[in-house]
Design an enzyme around this catalytic site. Structure first.
Site, PDB file in Angstrom:
ATOM      1  N   ARG A 171      -7.582   2.579  13.209  1.00 48.88           N
ATOM      2  CA  ARG A 171      -8.449   1.407  13.006  1.00 48.88           C
ATOM      3  C   ARG A 171      -8.387   0.462  14.210  1.00 48.88           C
ATOM      4  O   ARG A 171      -9.355  -0.215  14.530  1.00 48.88           O
ATOM      5  CB  ARG A 171      -8.124   0.677  11.699  1.00 48.88           C
ATOM      6  CG  ARG A 171      -9.214  -0.302  11.308  1.00 48.88           C
ATOM      7  CD  ARG A 171      -8.972  -0.973   9.963  1.00 48.88           C
ATOM      8  NE  ARG A 171      -9.489  -0.253   8.823  1.00 48.88           N
ATOM      9  CZ  ARG A 171     -10.752  -0.279   8.387  1.00 48.88           C
ATOM     10  NH1 ARG A 171     -11.655  -1.017   9.021  1.00 48.88           N
ATOM     11  NH2 ARG A 171     -11.128   0.402   7.330  1.00 48.88           N
ATOM     12  N   GLU A 175     -10.326  -8.453   4.010  1.00 50.97           N
ATOM     13  CA  GLU A 175      -9.641  -8.513   5.302  1.00 50.97           C
ATOM     14  C   GLU A 175     -10.368  -9.279   6.409  1.00 50.97           C
ATOM     15  O   GLU A 175      -9.721  -9.956   7.215  1.00 50.97           O
ATOM     16  CB  GLU A 175      -9.336  -7.088   5.811  1.00 50.97           C
ATOM     17  CG  GLU A 175      -8.334  -6.336   4.962  1.00 50.97           C
ATOM     18  CD  GLU A 175      -8.359  -4.856   5.273  1.00 50.97           C
ATOM     19  OE1 GLU A 175      -9.341  -4.182   4.901  1.00 50.97           O
ATOM     20  OE2 GLU A 175      -7.414  -4.376   5.908  1.00 50.97           O
ATOM     21  N   GLU A 190       0.862  -1.190   0.000  1.00 49.51           N
ATOM     22  CA  GLU A 190       0.000   0.000   0.000  1.00 49.51           C
ATOM     23  C   GLU A 190       0.898   1.240   0.000  1.00 49.51           C
ATOM     24  O   GLU A 190       0.677   2.170  -0.757  1.00 49.51           O
ATOM     25  CB  GLU A 190      -0.934  -0.004   1.222  1.00 49.51           C
ATOM     26  CG  GLU A 190      -1.856   1.221   1.235  1.00 49.51           C
ATOM     27  CD  GLU A 190      -2.918   1.217   2.317  1.00 49.51           C
ATOM     28  OE1 GLU A 190      -3.255   0.146   2.851  1.00 49.51           O
ATOM     29  OE2 GLU A 190      -3.430   2.309   2.638  1.00 49.51           O
TER      30      GLU A 190
HETATM   31  N1  MTE Z   1      -5.810 -11.644  -1.382  1.00 50.93           N
HETATM   32  C1  MTE Z   1      -4.736 -11.997  -2.108  1.00 50.93           C
HETATM   33  N2  MTE Z   1      -4.771 -13.149  -2.789  1.00 50.93           N
HETATM   34  N3  MTE Z   1      -3.622 -11.222  -2.155  1.00 50.93           N
HETATM   35  C2  MTE Z   1      -3.543 -10.041  -1.441  1.00 50.93           C
HETATM   36  O1  MTE Z   1      -2.523  -9.351  -1.505  1.00 50.93           O
HETATM   37  N4  MTE Z   1      -4.677  -8.492   0.098  1.00 50.93           N
HETATM   38  C3  MTE Z   1      -5.703  -8.361   1.136  1.00 50.93           C
HETATM   39  C4  MTE Z   1      -7.049  -8.852   0.621  1.00 50.93           C
HETATM   40  N5  MTE Z   1      -6.913 -10.148   0.009  1.00 50.93           N
HETATM   41  C5  MTE Z   1      -4.669  -9.648  -0.660  1.00 50.93           C
HETATM   42  C6  MTE Z   1      -5.803 -10.492  -0.683  1.00 50.93           C
HETATM   43  C7  MTE Z   1      -5.863  -7.002   1.621  1.00 50.93           C
HETATM   44  S1  MTE Z   1      -4.807  -6.439   2.806  1.00 50.93           S
HETATM   45  C8  MTE Z   1      -6.864  -6.195   1.186  1.00 50.93           C
HETATM   46  S2  MTE Z   1      -7.099  -4.642   1.828  1.00 50.93           S
HETATM   47  C9  MTE Z   1      -7.801  -6.618   0.136  1.00 50.93           C
HETATM   48  O2  MTE Z   1      -7.514  -7.925  -0.358  1.00 50.93           O
HETATM   49  C10 MTE Z   1      -7.733  -5.619  -1.012  1.00 50.93           C
HETATM   50  O3  MTE Z   1      -8.539  -5.958  -2.073  1.00 50.93           O
HETATM   51  P1  MTE Z   1     -10.094  -5.600  -2.153  1.00 50.93           P
HETATM   52  O4  MTE Z   1     -10.253  -4.212  -1.643  1.00 50.93           O
HETATM   53  O5  MTE Z   1     -10.385  -5.728  -3.595  1.00 50.93           O
HETATM   54  O6  MTE Z   1     -10.780  -6.595  -1.294  1.00 50.93           O
HETATM   55  N1  HPA Z   2      -7.570   0.685   5.680  1.00 55.44           N
HETATM   56  C1  HPA Z   2      -6.582   0.324   4.851  1.00 55.44           C
HETATM   57  N2  HPA Z   2      -5.732   1.159   4.336  1.00 55.44           N
HETATM   58  C2  HPA Z   2      -5.851   2.441   4.665  1.00 55.44           C
HETATM   59  C3  HPA Z   2      -6.852   2.884   5.520  1.00 55.44           C
HETATM   60  C4  HPA Z   2      -7.764   1.954   6.056  1.00 55.44           C
HETATM   61  O1  HPA Z   2      -8.691   2.273   6.813  1.00 55.44           O
HETATM   62  N3  HPA Z   2      -6.693   4.201   5.661  1.00 55.44           N
HETATM   63  C5  HPA Z   2      -5.624   4.525   4.919  1.00 55.44           C
HETATM   64  N4  HPA Z   2      -5.118   3.478   4.305  1.00 55.44           N
HETATM   65 MO1  MOS Z   3      -5.182  -3.938   3.069  1.00 57.36          MO
HETATM   66  S1  MOS Z   3      -4.075  -3.942   4.828  1.00 57.36           S
HETATM   67  O1  MOS Z   3      -6.072  -2.530   3.557  1.00 57.36           O
HETATM   68  O2  MOS Z   3      -3.994  -3.392   1.995  1.00 57.36           O
END
Ligand code: MTE
Ligand code: HPA
Ligand code: MOS
Length: 764
Positions: free
Chosen positions: A304, A706, A226
């Site tokens: 958070r 998550e 990120e």
């Molecule tokens: N799943 C896979 N296979 N690889 C990843 O890196 N990241 C996770 C989750 N699932 C991740 C994953 C995290 S930290 C987040 S915030 C979300 O996917 C981000 O994707 P989304 O917002 O589309 O759910």
């Molecule tokens: N979640 C994940 N990533 C973020 C957030 C959050 O709430 N705020 C800023 N980056």
């Molecule tokens: Mo997920 S820790 O919000 O990239």
């Protein structure tokens, strides 16, 4: 619909950063990083390194045309160290040469003279020395101090959770080259293309329009990309700018593990007060976050933690304070759950502590206190469509909780060297960036006049299947088949000013923006169809690539409709912009309505502990999860399975270890154990909770990225319950991960080891 990437992944044809063909003249690079955790830099001697054949240049802070600053929330992090080192692994210079090999050779020849400064690795010590990244924050509801006296039970204790290495399969990397007129293009593996663009512009002394960032997909991010994909991309962009040559970096595993930040370790004190029946009347926590040497995303992660400090329980009187403590570890960062899991661990520890003292199973307390509709969170949001009880009851019924309880009890009565432990883990997770202004996204859609569709969004594919979901949004809105739609890379030139793909909100935010764009084009096509068919636009729908009037198919096919629109000079392109409605938060009061909605679920976890060796096997993880109306059950199931295993890993095997001097010991896969095929639960069963979904979720399909990680918390307490079954003298401690070593010590804690030990393992 299966994941659109599955064929490419299995056949090896999917393109990752390192598969991008390199241009002639490409140079390679390696970072020279700090060999101590805190020191003054007296002198760095690059002369021998520069003699290595193939070395073209060594770039330091002195070469930066713009600002030597990459801090996102707080400007406290240089790209390259100047006079002081703040963590072991901090970048000092970029070595650029004709191969990675020569760069490594050169790195070994750099000599650095430093003057040691005191190293802090412990957040409590940092707090005591007032080393804070930002002022602490407190979330408060009711008045705990007024009710302690009225509580039948009050318990105080401490809970610690260690950090976690992201261990994305694809390590950090980037590739940059100069285009015409000094513009720079960067191919990189980031969750936040706009953050890379903004930071590169700042460091290079350019404007954002001079930088184009392109992301095909990530081999995993998990939050580790990120913010922390940015420095590598900026370094190669800087080198490309200075040297007018394409420059690439591909960080190897050890360098990546040493130099990047991880999940934040936390250390917390809690106090919990309950009435006779086990209702939680008050909860107080003082939470010390080990932020590392710079802010990175720590203040947002800490926020958070506070939002989730009571997990899925209603507690009328809460006071939780959290502090970002500056230490000399690599700056810790986002990791799936973003501080939520750490906050929940403290609450679950407090409940387990209370249950132990009260001589009842924790689940009795957990169940009594589950959130219900109308309950207020400590931050002022009111629980709506709270499915906590529904998920628990459904799990209890579906998986026959009382039968599991009996089975575990009987097993433990009959076995002396093996014990089973049961834990239930409810989860409630808020969906939206906690920073309200980040909750927006855009998409760009072109319908070509042959009827094929091209989609760009701000979402980054990292294995979570967001591209598959985006494709489904487009195909469903237009009523066409999947092969009509192509998802392009995530590119700052096509979609600008994006928030990172994070907070589990990637599909919701970008999906809604895409739906808006597609719907706008659809509206124009409906008009064209109505004209052609002598009908009214409101009566027109598109299904199965055919125009329907009032649900009756016509002869007009998708391709002909698109061509007609084109020949009538109707625009077939559109951008969509979406900003989550209804959410707000007032930081001055720490109250508001920060989340679009919450995701709920319950996991039932059974572990079997080998009481001679301290090893354990998770036999069953049974989950009832609130997907809303899942738009892709296979993709979502993958997210649950991956998330829960990652959570169990954090709670059990994965043990980050730093020396007092701040050197990472667990710096390779041989010393940092993540769950392998033998360590994953034997059974992970996931059942969909039947719920209506939520209007603010894309197609009512709730965010899923998550939340499942937090089911893994139950692993700690399941093991603890097995240990308690073996060793009545064990005093519960809350210090994750519960590694096999710690389990073994706990099994025999307070026991005299020898032939005398009563019913224990050694006798039998
Ligand atoms: N799943 C896979 N296979 N690889 C990843 O890196 N990241 C996770 C989750 N699932 C991740 C994953 C995290 S930290 C987040 S915030 C979300 O996917 C981000 O994707 P989304 O917002 O589309 O759910
Ligand atoms: N979640 C994940 N990533 C973020 C957030 C959050 O709430 N705020 C800023 N980056
Ligand atoms: Mo997920 S820790 O919000 O990239």
């Amino acid at each position: 619909m299966k994941n659109i990437d599955s064929h490419g992944h299995v056949t090896g044809r999917s393109i990752y950063l390192d598969d991008i063909p390199t241009q002639r003249g490409t140079l390679y690079s390696v970072v020279f990083d700090a060999p101590v955790a805190h020191a003054k830099i007296n002198h760095v001697d690059y002369s021998d390194a520069l003699q290595v054949p193939g070395i073209e240049r060594i770039i330091t802070h002195e070469d930066i045309p713009g600002e030597n600053q990459i801090g996102g929330i707080i400007p406290d992090e240089p790209l390259f160290a100047e006079d002081e080192i703040h963590f072991w692994g901090q970048p000092i210079a970029l070595i650029v040469g004709t191969s990675e090999h020569v760069c490594r050779k050169a790195r070994s020849l750099i000599k650095i003279e430093t003057e040691a400064l005191p190293v802090i690795t412990d957040p409590r010590e940092a707090f005591a020395k007032n080393q804070l990244i930002c002022p602490p924050r407190t979330f408060k509801m009711g008045e705990p101090d007024a009710v302690w006296d009225a509580c039948t039970h009050v318990f105080e204790g401490r809970a610690d959770s260690n950090g976690q290495e992201h261990l994305y399969i694809e390590t950090q990397g980037a590739y940059a080259w100069e285009m015409e007129n000094g513009n720079i293009k960067i191919a990189t593996s980031t969750q936040g293309p706009t953050a890379v663009q903004r930071t590169a512009a700042k460091v290079l002394g350019l404007s954002m329009h001079n930088i184009e960032v392109d992301v095909t997909r990530l081999g995993g991010g998990f939050g580790g990309k990120e913010d922390q994909a940015t420095p590598w991309a900026v370094m190669v962009a800087l080198a490309a700018k200075l040297m007018h040559r394409p420059v690439k970096i591909s960080v190897n595993r050890m360098d990546d593990m040493r130099m990047t930040g991880k999940r934040h370790p936390y250390s917390s004190d809690y106090k919990i007060g309950l009435d006779e029946e086990g209702h939680i009347l008050a909860y107080e926590a003082m939470i010390y976050q080990n932020s590392g040497a710079a802010a990175d995303l720590s203040p947002a992660v800490m926020e958070r933690t506070l939002f989730h400090c009571t997990n899925s329980y209603y507690v009328p009187n809460v006071k939780a304070t959290a502090a970002c403590c500056r230490t000399n570890l690599p700056p810790n960062t986002a990791f799936r759950g973003f501080g939520g899991p750490q906050g929940m661990f403290v609450m679950e520890s407090a409940i387990a502590h209370a249950a132990h003292e009260m001589g009842i199973p924790a689940r009795k307390i957990q169940y009594k206190n589950l959130l219900k509709d109308g309950d207020e969170f400590s931050y002022g949001q009111i629980a709506e469509h709270a499915n906590a009880v529904k998920a628990w009851d459904d799990a209890s019924r579906t998986y026959k909780l009382s039968a599991i309880e009996n089975e575990v009890r009987t097993f433990n009565e009959e076995h002396h060297t093996e014990k089973k432990g049961l834990a239930i883990q409810p989860v409630c997770f808020g969906i939206s960036f906690t920073n309200t202004q980040m909750n927006n996204a855009r998409a760009l859609v072109h319908v070509y006049h042959d009827g094929s569709i091209h989609v760009s969004t701000g979402a980054v594919e990292m294995g979570q299947g967001v591209n598959t979901k985006m494709l489904q949004v487009a195909m469903n809105t237009f009523g066409v088949s999947a092969n009509r739609v192509r998802l392009d890379t995530t590119n700052t030139t096509r979609v600008a000013n994006t928030s990172p793909t994070a907070a589990s909100a990637g599909a919701d935010l970008n999906g809604k923006a895409l739906e808006i764009a597609c719907t706008a084009i659809l509206g124009r096509l409906q008009k064209v169809a109505a004209e052609k068919l002598n009908s009214a636009p409101e009566r027109i729908t598109l299904k199965k690539e055919t125009v329907y009037i009032d649900d009756a198919p016509t002869e007009l096919h998708w391709e002909e409709l698109v061509m007609t629109a084109f020949s009538h000079r109707v625009s077939l392109s559109e951008k969509g912009h979406y900003a989550t409605p209804e959410i707000h938060f007032d930081k001055s009061r720490e109250k508001g309505h920060p989340f679009a909605y919450h995701v709920y679920g319950t996991a039932i976890i059974v572990v079997k502990v080998d009481c001679l060796r301290g090893r354990y096997v998770f036999e069953d993880v049974n989950i009832v999860h609130d997907f809303g109306k899942s738009m892709n059950t296979i993709v979502d199931l993958g997210q649950i399975e991956g998330g829960v295993v990652q959570g169990i890993g954090w709670m059990t095997l994965e043990e980050l270890s730093f020396t007092k001097e701040g050197r990472l010991l667990s710096n390779a896969l041989s010393t940092y154990k993540i769950p392998d095929i033998y360590a994953v639960p034997e059974v992970i069963d996931v059942k969909h909770l039947e719920t209506a979904g939520h209007e603010l979720a894309i197609r009512k399909s709730k965010a899923v990225g998550e939340p499942p990680l937090m089911y893994g918390l139950g692993a700690y307490f399941a093991i603890q319950n097995a240990v308690k079954a073996f060793n009545p003298g064990y005093l519960p401690k809350f210090d994750a991960p519960f590694t096999p070593e710690k389990v073994l010590l706990s099994l025999y804690e307070g026991k005299e080891i020898g032939v005398k030990s009563g019913k224990g393992a050694l006798e039998s």
